[in-house]
Motif scaffolding. Structure first.
Motif, PDB file in Angstrom:
ATOM      1  N   UNK A   1       0.754  -1.168  -0.019  1.00  0.00           N
ATOM      2  CA  UNK A   1       0.136  -0.179   0.025  1.00  0.00           C
ATOM      3  C   UNK A   1       0.812   1.483  -0.119  1.00  0.00           C
ATOM      4  N   UNK A   2       0.519   2.152  -0.959  1.00  0.00           N
ATOM      5  CA  UNK A   2       1.300   3.568  -0.813  1.00  0.00           C
ATOM      6  C   UNK A   2       0.591   4.592  -0.606  1.00  0.00           C
ATOM      7  N   UNK A   3       0.861   5.528   0.239  1.00  0.00           N
ATOM      8  CA  UNK A   3       0.527   6.531   0.624  1.00  0.00           C
ATOM      9  C   UNK A   3       1.249   7.925   0.349  1.00  0.00           C
ATOM     10  N   UNK A   4       0.747   8.957  -0.409  1.00  0.00           N
ATOM     11  CA  UNK A   4       1.755  10.149  -0.951  1.00  0.00           C
ATOM     12  C   UNK A   4       0.804  11.499  -0.438  1.00  0.00           C
ATOM     13  N   UNK A   5       1.384  11.812   0.785  1.00  0.00           N
ATOM     14  CA  UNK A   5       0.839  12.969   1.249  1.00  0.00           C
ATOM     15  C   UNK A   5       1.168  14.428   0.693  1.00  0.00           C
ATOM     16  N   UNK A   6       0.615  15.347   0.821  1.00  0.00           N
ATOM     17  CA  UNK A   6       1.009  16.679   0.364  1.00  0.00           C
ATOM     18  C   UNK A   6       1.467  17.292   1.548  1.00  0.00           C
ATOM     19  N   UNK A   7       2.395  18.113   1.549  1.00  0.00           N
ATOM     20  CA  UNK A   7       2.811  18.946   2.781  1.00  0.00           C
ATOM     21  C   UNK A   7       1.867  20.062   3.255  1.00  0.00           C
ATOM     22  N   UNK A   8       1.914  20.437   4.407  1.00  0.00           N
ATOM     23  CA  UNK A   8       0.988  21.592   4.808  1.00  0.00           C
ATOM     24  C   UNK A   8       1.368  22.671   4.061  1.00  0.00           C
ATOM     25  N   UNK A   9       2.710  22.923   4.162  1.00  0.00           N
ATOM     26  CA  UNK A   9       3.017  24.366   3.403  1.00  0.00           C
ATOM     27  C   UNK A   9       3.544  24.216   1.892  1.00  0.00           C
ATOM     28  N   UNK A  10       4.332  25.282   1.696  1.00  0.00           N
ATOM     29  CA  UNK A  10       4.727  25.047   0.252  1.00  0.00           C
ATOM     30  C   UNK A  10       5.889  23.891   0.215  1.00  0.00           C
ATOM     31  N   UNK A  11       6.578  23.360   1.267  1.00  0.00           N
ATOM     32  CA  UNK A  11       7.169  22.339   1.089  1.00  0.00           C
ATOM     33  C   UNK A  11       7.411  21.591   2.605  1.00  0.00           C
ATOM     34  N   UNK A  12       7.967  20.701   2.917  1.00  0.00           N
ATOM     35  CA  UNK A  12       7.935  20.154   4.165  1.00  0.00           C
ATOM     36  C   UNK A  12       8.495  20.992   5.320  1.00  0.00           C
ATOM     37  N   UNK A  13       7.998  20.780   6.595  1.00  0.00           N
ATOM     38  CA  UNK A  13       8.501  21.637   7.583  1.00  0.00           C
ATOM     39  C   UNK A  13      10.062  21.319   7.885  1.00  0.00           C
ATOM     40  N   UNK A  14      10.889  21.724   7.225  1.00  0.00           N
ATOM     41  CA  UNK A  14      12.307  21.814   7.320  1.00  0.00           C
ATOM     42  C   UNK A  14      12.826  22.890   8.476  1.00  0.00           C
ATOM     43  N   UNK A  15      12.021  23.734   8.261  1.00  0.00           N
ATOM     44  CA  UNK A  15      12.301  25.009   9.340  1.00  0.00           C
ATOM     45  C   UNK A  15      10.906  25.344   9.832  1.00  0.00           C
ATOM     46  N   UNK A  16      11.135  26.085  11.131  1.00  0.00           N
ATOM     47  CA  UNK A  16       9.815  26.605  11.734  1.00  0.00           C
ATOM     48  C   UNK A  16       9.099  25.722  12.417  1.00  0.00           C
ATOM     49  N   UNK A  17       7.934  25.792  12.807  1.00  0.00           N
ATOM     50  CA  UNK A  17       6.998  24.632  13.390  1.00  0.00           C
ATOM     51  C   UNK A  17       6.607  23.630  12.419  1.00  0.00           C
ATOM     52  N   UNK A  18       6.626  22.358  13.100  1.00  0.00           N
ATOM     53  CA  UNK A  18       6.434  21.034  12.440  1.00  0.00           C
ATOM     54  C   UNK A  18       4.892  20.673  12.331  1.00  0.00           C
ATOM     55  N   UNK A  19       4.231  21.206  11.457  1.00  0.00           N
ATOM     56  CA  UNK A  19       2.922  20.606  11.106  1.00  0.00           C
ATOM     57  C   UNK A  19       2.802  19.379  10.414  1.00  0.00           C
ATOM     58  N   UNK A  20       3.588  19.053   9.818  1.00  0.00           N
ATOM     59  CA  UNK A  20       3.681  17.661   8.865  1.00  0.00           C
ATOM     60  C   UNK A  20       3.651  16.529   9.534  1.00  0.00           C
ATOM     61  N   UNK A  21       4.559  16.501  10.494  1.00  0.00           N
ATOM     62  CA  UNK A  21       4.719  15.207  11.378  1.00  0.00           C
ATOM     63  C   UNK A  21       3.256  14.689  11.986  1.00  0.00           C
ATOM     64  N   UNK A  22       2.361  15.738  12.734  1.00  0.00           N
ATOM     65  CA  UNK A  22       1.123  15.470  13.045  1.00  0.00           C
ATOM     66  C   UNK A  22       0.144  14.802  12.209  1.00  0.00           C
TER      67      UNK A  22
END
Length: 362
Positions: free
Chosen positions: A207-228
């Motif tokens: 099974x493959x899941x491909x999410x889309x980041x919360x922001x313009x890209x993944x949360x590599x800086x600033x608050x991490x909204x993507x892990x939750x």
């Protein structure tokens, strides 16, 4: 020959031309290194020209095959647009235009996939080349199980925070299925990136899941909204399909690969395996990770020797730091790979995932 027979022959010719052009486009996407693009385009010729001619013939279909024209035309026009954009980018010396043209590739795949259950050549196209002759595997697709194939959740397909999912059509809840969570690159989205894994998952049963980041890209800086959000997506998928909790892979390309480190090394990460591809890496990621999280953690690192965005030295640095911290690292350097996704590695990654079960966390 009556009109119906002629249209069936035209269908076969159009399908062949379309699949050939899509393979040529995939070859360009895989081997794309900016200085080599003019040579690549010259090597594949102009498959879109024959495709355009066959599409013109299809416009007159009136018989049974006319019902197939819509998906074939949508896929064909996307492929033609991709080649037009690639050639225009080369002519203008605008590499960004050429890169953007490749975005038509996933659109073509998405348009064509509904015909996999109707046209055997299309079904074989969506399998890994090594298993296209496997009649038993192909027969599994004849009676798709409910709630299988390509689906979307969490909002509009490709929207920030949403996700796309593929479940093999021969899925059964009686067994546990490995899960691949695949993270797109910085300018991508999950709807498009899903297709980088579909052939391997369809061929080998994952099974493959491909999410889309919360922001313009993944949360590599600033608050991490993507892990939750990844945890939420995993919970939704796990509630609907039977997952192998010892084989939960977090992987990604470029920014997605970097975020697979960032999120996957979190102490409470539920993922049992990591597989960053063409990713940036900083030694602090290993130095600040919880030692118990890293100890024995299976990590598959893949990088291109020609990567012009994140030099291959970053991969060497990652492997050294991760091994020093106790991770079980497999490293694959690919001589002819620039900063693109090496889909040919997916079966190898799935075999590695199968061979290295690890208890889930959290």
């Amino acid at each position: 020959m009556d009109d119906a027979d002629r249209e069936f022959d035209e269908l076969a010719a159009l399908t062949g031309a379309l699949l050939g052009a899509m393979e040529a486009l995939a070859l360009i996407g895989r081997r794309l290194n900016p200085p080599d693009l003019p040579e690549l385009l010259a090597a594949v010729g102009a498959p879109e020209a024959a495709l355009s001619e066959h599409l013109q013939q299809a416009s007159g279909w009136q018989g049974p095959v006319a019902a197939l024209r819509g998906p074939l035309e949508a896929a064909g026009q996307a492929v033609i647009s991709a080649f037009e954009g690639l050639r225009a980018g080369v002519a203008a010396g605008d590499m960004m235009q050429s890169f953007k043209a490749l975005r038509h590739g996933p659109r073509a795949l998405e348009a064509l996939y509904p015909l996999a259950g109707l046209l055997p050549p299309v079904s074989r196209f969506f399998l890994e080349p090594a298993v296209r002759g496997d009649a038993e595997l192909q027969a599994r697709f004849n009676a798709p199980a409910p709630h299988t194939g390509v689906m979307h959740g969490g909002g509009e397909p490709g929207a920030h925070g949403a996700f796309s999912v593929y479940v093999p059509e021969y899925y059964s809840p009686d067994r546990a299925w490995p899960l691949v969570v695949a993270l797109h690159g910085g300018s991508g989205n999950g709807r498009a990136f899903l297709w980088s894994w579909l052939r391997a998952a369809r061929s080998h049963g994952a099974i493959v899941v491909a999410p889309t980041a919360i922001g313009q890209t993944w949360a590599l800086t600033g608050p991490d909204l993507d892990t939750p959000n990844l945890a939420h997506v995993l919970s939704e998928v796990g509630a609907r399909w039977t997952l192998d909790r010892q084989r939960l892979l977090l992987t990604g390309m470029s920014d997605g690969g970097t975020f697979s480190y960032v999120s996957g090394l979190e102490p409470a990460s539920p993922f049992t395996h990591l597989a960053p591809v063409a990713a940036a890496f900083h030694p602090m990621l290993a130095q600040t990770a919880e030692p118990e999280r890293l100890r024995g953690l299976p990590i598959h690192v893949a990088h291109g020797a020609l990567d012009w965005m994140f030099p291959v030295d970053m991969a060497f640095q990652a492997v050294g730091a991760l091994e020093a911290a106790g991770a079980e690292v497999v490293y694959r350097e690919i001589d002819d790979l620039a900063h693109t996704y090496p889909g040919e590695l997916n079966p190898e990654i799935l075999a590695w995932l199968d061979a290295t079960p690890r208890p889930a966390r959290g």
